[in-house]
Design a protein around this motif. Structure first.
Motif, PDB file in Angstrom:
ATOM      1  N   GLU A  46      38.918   3.156  -6.950  1.00 57.25           N
ATOM      2  CA  GLU A  46      39.891   4.066  -6.344  1.00 57.25           C
ATOM      3  C   GLU A  46      39.483   4.461  -4.945  1.00 57.25           C
ATOM      4  O   GLU A  46      40.288   4.514  -4.044  1.00 57.25           O
ATOM      5  CB  GLU A  46      40.015   5.333  -7.198  1.00 57.25           C
ATOM      6  CG  GLU A  46      40.626   5.063  -8.545  1.00 57.25           C
ATOM      7  CD  GLU A  46      41.579   6.162  -8.946  1.00 57.25           C
ATOM      8  OE1 GLU A  46      41.206   7.344  -8.770  1.00 57.25           O
ATOM      9  OE2 GLU A  46      42.679   5.832  -9.426  1.00 57.25           O
ATOM     10  N   LYS A  47      38.210   4.820  -4.806  1.00 53.89           N
ATOM     11  CA  LYS A  47      37.737   5.159  -3.466  1.00 53.89           C
ATOM     12  C   LYS A  47      36.218   5.109  -3.411  1.00 53.89           C
ATOM     13  O   LYS A  47      35.537   5.083  -4.445  1.00 53.89           O
ATOM     14  CB  LYS A  47      38.243   6.539  -3.056  1.00 53.89           C
ATOM     15  CG  LYS A  47      37.746   7.696  -3.914  1.00 53.89           C
ATOM     16  CD  LYS A  47      38.176   9.019  -3.279  1.00 53.89           C
ATOM     17  CE  LYS A  47      37.455  10.202  -3.870  1.00 53.89           C
ATOM     18  NZ  LYS A  47      38.011  10.873  -4.987  1.00 53.89           N
ATOM     19  N   PHE A  48      35.729   5.078  -2.180  1.00 53.48           N
ATOM     20  CA  PHE A  48      34.295   5.102  -1.944  1.00 53.48           C
ATOM     21  C   PHE A  48      33.914   6.456  -1.354  1.00 53.48           C
ATOM     22  O   PHE A  48      34.756   7.213  -0.869  1.00 53.48           O
ATOM     23  CB  PHE A  48      33.885   4.002  -0.966  1.00 53.48           C
ATOM     24  CG  PHE A  48      34.055   2.613  -1.505  1.00 53.48           C
ATOM     25  CD1 PHE A  48      33.102   2.055  -2.328  1.00 53.48           C
ATOM     26  CD2 PHE A  48      35.176   1.858  -1.178  1.00 53.48           C
ATOM     27  CE1 PHE A  48      33.249   0.766  -2.827  1.00 53.48           C
ATOM     28  CE2 PHE A  48      35.338   0.564  -1.664  1.00 53.48           C
ATOM     29  CZ  PHE A  48      34.375   0.025  -2.489  1.00 53.48           C
ATOM     30  N   GLU A  49      32.619   6.717  -1.370  1.00 50.61           N
ATOM     31  CA  GLU A  49      32.134   7.993  -0.853  1.00 50.61           C
ATOM     32  C   GLU A  49      30.718   7.759  -0.330  1.00 50.61           C
ATOM     33  O   GLU A  49      29.941   7.031  -0.936  1.00 50.61           O
ATOM     34  CB  GLU A  49      32.108   8.961  -2.044  1.00 50.61           C
ATOM     35  CG  GLU A  49      31.627  10.342  -1.778  1.00 50.61           C
ATOM     36  CD  GLU A  49      31.512  11.134  -3.103  1.00 50.61           C
ATOM     37  OE1 GLU A  49      32.355  10.958  -4.012  1.00 50.61           O
ATOM     38  OE2 GLU A  49      30.550  11.897  -3.216  1.00 50.61           O
ATOM     39  N   LEU A  50      30.391   8.377   0.806  1.00 52.63           N
ATOM     40  CA  LEU A  50      29.021   8.268   1.310  1.00 52.63           C
ATOM     41  C   LEU A  50      28.218   9.459   0.797  1.00 52.63           C
ATOM     42  O   LEU A  50      28.763  10.547   0.617  1.00 52.63           O
ATOM     43  CB  LEU A  50      29.015   8.238   2.838  1.00 52.63           C
ATOM     44  CG  LEU A  50      29.578   6.946   3.447  1.00 52.63           C
ATOM     45  CD1 LEU A  50      29.760   7.085   4.942  1.00 52.63           C
ATOM     46  CD2 LEU A  50      28.691   5.755   3.118  1.00 52.63           C
ATOM     47  N   PHE A  65      33.394   2.966   5.423  1.00 54.74           N
ATOM     48  CA  PHE A  65      34.653   2.622   4.753  1.00 54.74           C
ATOM     49  C   PHE A  65      35.849   2.933   5.640  1.00 54.74           C
ATOM     50  O   PHE A  65      35.780   3.799   6.510  1.00 54.74           O
ATOM     51  CB  PHE A  65      34.741   3.360   3.417  1.00 54.74           C
ATOM     52  CG  PHE A  65      33.567   3.071   2.535  1.00 54.74           C
ATOM     53  CD1 PHE A  65      33.496   1.876   1.835  1.00 54.74           C
ATOM     54  CD2 PHE A  65      32.479   3.943   2.461  1.00 54.74           C
ATOM     55  CE1 PHE A  65      32.385   1.563   1.064  1.00 54.74           C
ATOM     56  CE2 PHE A  65      31.357   3.643   1.699  1.00 54.74           C
ATOM     57  CZ  PHE A  65      31.318   2.454   0.992  1.00 54.74           C
ATOM     58  N   VAL A 118      38.154   8.085 -14.474  1.00 57.23           N
ATOM     59  CA  VAL A 118      37.549   7.590 -13.230  1.00 57.23           C
ATOM     60  C   VAL A 118      36.071   7.963 -13.212  1.00 57.23           C
ATOM     61  O   VAL A 118      35.713   9.135 -13.357  1.00 57.23           O
ATOM     62  CB  VAL A 118      38.261   8.178 -11.992  1.00 57.23           C
ATOM     63  CG1 VAL A 118      37.647   7.625 -10.712  1.00 57.23           C
ATOM     64  CG2 VAL A 118      39.758   7.858 -12.035  1.00 57.23           C
ATOM     65  N   LYS A 174      23.525   3.223  -1.200  1.00 60.59           N
ATOM     66  CA  LYS A 174      23.943   3.708   0.111  1.00 60.59           C
ATOM     67  C   LYS A 174      25.337   4.327   0.051  1.00 60.59           C
ATOM     68  O   LYS A 174      25.819   4.889   1.033  1.00 60.59           O
ATOM     69  CB  LYS A 174      23.922   2.566   1.127  1.00 60.59           C
ATOM     70  CG  LYS A 174      22.519   2.084   1.454  1.00 60.59           C
ATOM     71  CD  LYS A 174      22.577   0.813   2.306  1.00 60.59           C
ATOM     72  CE  LYS A 174      21.342  -0.027   2.108  1.00 60.59           C
ATOM     73  NZ  LYS A 174      21.565  -1.429   2.475  1.00 60.59           N
ATOM     74  N   ALA A 175      26.036   4.186  -1.076  1.00 66.68           N
ATOM     75  CA  ALA A 175      27.369   4.777  -1.227  1.00 66.68           C
ATOM     76  C   ALA A 175      27.677   4.928  -2.711  1.00 66.68           C
ATOM     77  O   ALA A 175      26.912   4.484  -3.572  1.00 66.68           O
ATOM     78  CB  ALA A 175      28.418   3.885  -0.558  1.00 66.68           C
ATOM     79  N   PHE A 176      28.804   5.600  -2.980  1.00 66.72           N
ATOM     80  CA  PHE A 176      29.284   5.718  -4.354  1.00 66.72           C
ATOM     81  C   PHE A 176      30.698   5.162  -4.417  1.00 66.72           C
ATOM     82  O   PHE A 176      31.442   5.226  -3.439  1.00 66.72           O
ATOM     83  CB  PHE A 176      29.310   7.181  -4.793  1.00 66.72           C
ATOM     84  CG  PHE A 176      27.953   7.809  -4.843  1.00 66.72           C
ATOM     85  CD1 PHE A 176      27.119   7.605  -5.935  1.00 66.72           C
ATOM     86  CD2 PHE A 176      27.483   8.589  -3.789  1.00 66.72           C
ATOM     87  CE1 PHE A 176      25.852   8.170  -5.984  1.00 66.72           C
ATOM     88  CE2 PHE A 176      26.221   9.160  -3.821  1.00 66.72           C
ATOM     89  CZ  PHE A 176      25.403   8.952  -4.922  1.00 66.72           C
ATOM     90  N   ALA A 177      31.059   4.630  -5.586  1.00 67.79           N
ATOM     91  CA  ALA A 177      32.444   4.200  -5.806  1.00 67.79           C
ATOM     92  C   ALA A 177      32.993   5.001  -6.975  1.00 67.79           C
ATOM     93  O   ALA A 177      32.259   5.328  -7.918  1.00 67.79           O
ATOM     94  CB  ALA A 177      32.501   2.707  -6.114  1.00 67.79           C
ATOM     95  N   HIS A 178      34.279   5.329  -6.889  1.00 67.05           N
ATOM     96  CA  HIS A 178      34.970   5.958  -8.009  1.00 67.05           C
ATOM     97  C   HIS A 178      35.798   4.870  -8.673  1.00 67.05           C
ATOM     98  O   HIS A 178      36.751   4.362  -8.083  1.00 67.05           O
ATOM     99  CB  HIS A 178      35.842   7.104  -7.512  1.00 67.05           C
ATOM    100  CG  HIS A 178      35.039   8.218  -6.897  1.00 67.05           C
ATOM    101  ND1 HIS A 178      34.732   9.373  -7.579  1.00 67.05           N
ATOM    102  CD2 HIS A 178      34.429   8.335  -5.695  1.00 67.05           C
ATOM    103  CE1 HIS A 178      33.996  10.157  -6.801  1.00 67.05           C
ATOM    104  NE2 HIS A 178      33.804   9.554  -5.654  1.00 67.05           N
ATOM    105  N   VAL A 179      35.397   4.496  -9.878  1.00 65.53           N
ATOM    106  CA  VAL A 179      35.996   3.336 -10.534  1.00 65.53           C
ATOM    107  C   VAL A 179      36.931   3.802 -11.646  1.00 65.53           C
ATOM    108  O   VAL A 179      36.517   4.536 -12.548  1.00 65.53           O
ATOM    109  CB  VAL A 179      34.905   2.417 -11.121  1.00 65.53           C
ATOM    110  CG1 VAL A 179      35.531   1.166 -11.723  1.00 65.53           C
ATOM    111  CG2 VAL A 179      33.877   2.052 -10.059  1.00 65.53           C
ATOM    112  N   ALA A 180      38.186   3.370 -11.571  1.00 69.88           N
ATOM    113  CA  ALA A 180      39.163   3.730 -12.596  1.00 69.88           C
ATOM    114  C   ALA A 180      39.149   2.677 -13.691  1.00 69.88           C
ATOM    115  O   ALA A 180      39.178   1.474 -13.418  1.00 69.88           O
ATOM    116  CB  ALA A 180      40.551   3.819 -11.973  1.00 69.88           C
TER     117      ALA A 180
END
Ligand code: FAD
Lengths: 247, 318
Positions: A214-218, A19, B128, B137-143
């Motif tokens: 809002e954001k991504f995270e590995l 990202f 959120v 393979k990743a995470f998203a923080h969704v509002a």
């Protein structure tokens, strides 16, 4: 029968996931894009089979995306389909995307809308159900077999703990997964033909999104593997029991 | 108020619903509000006993017409119950029922939907929710931007927590519309642990050479009360049924323990299992990529190692 197949563009399954922009954006540089496998292998191929059986079938493809989605929709047209529609917006909110598809579907008067089970990037599994609700149509989720005969629809679908055979009549929205069809490789004739097939660009309808990322995270890196010698498997069982405490 | 949809399969409430209840009850506490459960159709279970997961109130629409899960009918009934209860948040499992109905409900209620939550929402500033994306393979923080919201909870992400307590069960009546879809037949695995629900999964790949060698996979799974899975080429070759195929283009699972036997660990396979809490790899090739994603491993021949593991587990269980 008039069919609309929803096509999404996703990163290749081997793409490196990273990202940028303070973890707010997917790092798309150098990423190879593919047709979302569920859309391509199952939804699209099944629709093509319907058209092969009855050439009077009208088969349209739709994608929601910016101009960079066009190579993907051309790739899909190389497999089959009469024409494609690109709805010109870059939204990632499922409700917004579904609203765009539903608007096109309503105007086109389609009998059958097919989607893949989910996209392999956002994994929402939401578009099919939302489109169905917006069109007030039945939604048969996670189909593993789709048969349509004179307007009668028969679907085998995966349900909690097993499977179910359902029947209904057109119009309907169906999401497709493994079993519905077999993957096809486009041939030269298809690829050449796709270049001259119409690709219509339509502007999006006005709709407010319901969610935003809002954001991504590995995920945190793994600590590393603990190897147990092959002649001491009982040591592995002891570690799983006493250290990992998984049984 | 948080309304928790409690899903049933063959008139029984399953583990994924206990997880959804735990999630909803904790979310209500976090939001300083109340939680209630909602059950559709008849049930063979004692609903008041769900109080042990912290629920004090359960509404049931005790109508045989709801014994079949029709997405359109369920949407109408749940939306009605949600509005009547004055709820603002709907919680359910991201199981296959949740996948069929949550998107419809999102449209019906104009409620922002997050599918497959892996932890409780951050409600410090807005609402959120963290979910897995890019196939784990990743995470998203969704509002969620709407006043009403729907969260579906990823199976095995939240541990169901039970104590003591009894819920008050109230039968409610909601008009049930006629279904447009007819269920012709249904085939549900009885007595077996379903792959999505399983806390332990034993999985086999092409290294097992053929379907006739799956006995040891099944035996270990059974001993551990787990389920069996496989890699894609194994399902493609019809060595195992399609629903066992895990990976980027198959099922995504997150058990506590995933044991991979004779699977190389291709990136597309890992995508379906990388959220497993503990991964064990048994492979004769020390260079197999799966070892990089594993917690424990044995470099060895599965045909020699597996029978010894089975013996050791049997001994442990005695
Ligand atoms: C678009 C796309 C999507 C895909 N989606 C998926 C997916 O969803 N799921 C999936 O699984 N794959 C998927 N694949 C395929 C994936 O790339 C791999 O080909 C596949 O996972 C390999 O399966 P395998 O590990 O069983 O077989 P192999 O790669 O053949 O590995 C067999 C392994 O067994 C080991 N072995 C052999 N004999 C023994 C023995 N006696 N004892 C112990 N170990 C032994 C070998 O060392 C080897 O590591 C996808 C591929 C593509 C291109």
């Amino acid at each position: 029968m008039k069919i609309l197949v929803c096509i999404s563009k996703t990163p290749d399954t081997t793409a490196k996931i990273a990202f940028t922009d303070n973890n707010r954006k997917f790092a798309a540089d150098g990423v190879q894009w593919i047709i979302n496998p569920y859309d391509e292998w199952y939804a699209l191929v099944r629709a093509i089979e319907f058209k092969e059986k009855d050439p009077a079938t009208v088969l349209h493809l739709v994608t929601v995306g910016a101009a960079d989605a066009e190579p993907i929709i051309r790739k899909a047209l190389a497999l089959g389909g009469d024409e494609a529609i690109r709805i010109n917006t870059d939204s990632h909110d499922a409700y917004t995307i579904a609203s765009q598809i539903a608007a096109v579907a309503k105007e086109g008067g389609y009998d059958l809308v097919l989607t893949g089970k989910e996209t392999i990037d956002f994994n929402g599994a939401s578009i099919g159900g939302m489109v169905a609700e917006l069109l007030e149509l039945p939604y048969l989720s996670l189909a593993t077999k789709v048969d349509i005969e004179g307007g009668a629809v028969r679907v085998i679908r995966e349900i909690e703990g097993g499977e179910e055979t359902d029947s209904t009549s057109l119009p309907v929205v169906i999401s497709c997964q493994k079993g519905v069809a077999e993957q096809r490789i486009p041939n030269m004739k298809g690829i050449m033909g796709a270049r001259s097939k119409p690709l219509k660009v339509v502007e999006p309808v006005a709709v407010d999104s319901l969610t935003s990322i809002e954001k991504f995270e590995l995920p945190p890196a793994k600590a590393g593997v603990k190897l147990v010698p092959a002649d001491q498997p009982e040591e592995l069982v002891r570690l799983l029991h006493e250290e990992a405490k998984v049984f | 108020m948080v309304l928790i949809f409690i899903d049933q399969s063959e008139r029984k409430i399953k583990k994924t619903s206990f997880e959804a209840i735990t999630y909803g009850v904790k979310l209500a506490a976090q939001l300083n509000t109340t939680a209630a459960g909602l059950v559709l159709g008849q049930t063979d279970d004692d609903l008041s006993s769900l109080g042990k997961y912290g629920l004090t109130k359960i509404q049931q629409v005790d109508d045989a017409a709801l014994n079949d899960m029709d997405a359109q009918v369920y949407t109408t009934v749940i939306a009605e119950a949600f509005r009547n209860a004055g709820a603002d948040t709907l919680v359910m499992s991201a199981n296959l029922t949740g996948k069929a109905i949550a998107p419809r409900l999102s449209v019906r209620l104009k409620a922002g939907l997050v599918t497959g939550a892996v932890s409780l929402p951050d409600t410090g500033n807005g609402f959120v929710v963290k979910k897995a994306v890019f196939s784990g393979k990743a995470f998203a923080h969704v509002a969620v931007q709407t006043p009403q919201r729907i969260v579906t909870v990823s199976p095995n992400a939240i541990r169901a927590e039970s104590g003591s307590g009894e819920a008050q069960v109230e039968k409610i009546t909601v008009a049930v519309p006629a279904a447009k879809v007819k269920v012709e037949s249904r085939d549900v695995l009885k007595g077996e642990v379903s792959l999505a629900d399983a806390e332990i999964v034993v999985s086999g790949g092409r290294g097992l050479k053929g379907p006739e060698n799956w006995g040891m996979i099944e035996e270990l799974a059974k001993l551990l009360h787990g389920a069996t899975a496989c890699s894609r080429p194994v399902a493609d070759a019809h060595w195992r049924p399609h629903h066992e195929h895990v990976g980027q283009t198959g099922g995504a699972i997150a058990p506590n323990l995933y044991i991979a036997v004779g699977i190389s660990g291709a990136i597309q396979h890992l995508a379906g299992v990388n959220r497993s809490k503990t991964i064990v790899v048994i492979n004769k090739d020390p260079e197999a990529p799966f070892f990089k994603a594993a917690d424990y491993g044995i470099v060895g021949d599965a045909f020699e190692v597996m029978p010894k593991i089975i013996e050791a587990v049997k001994k442990l269980k005695q």
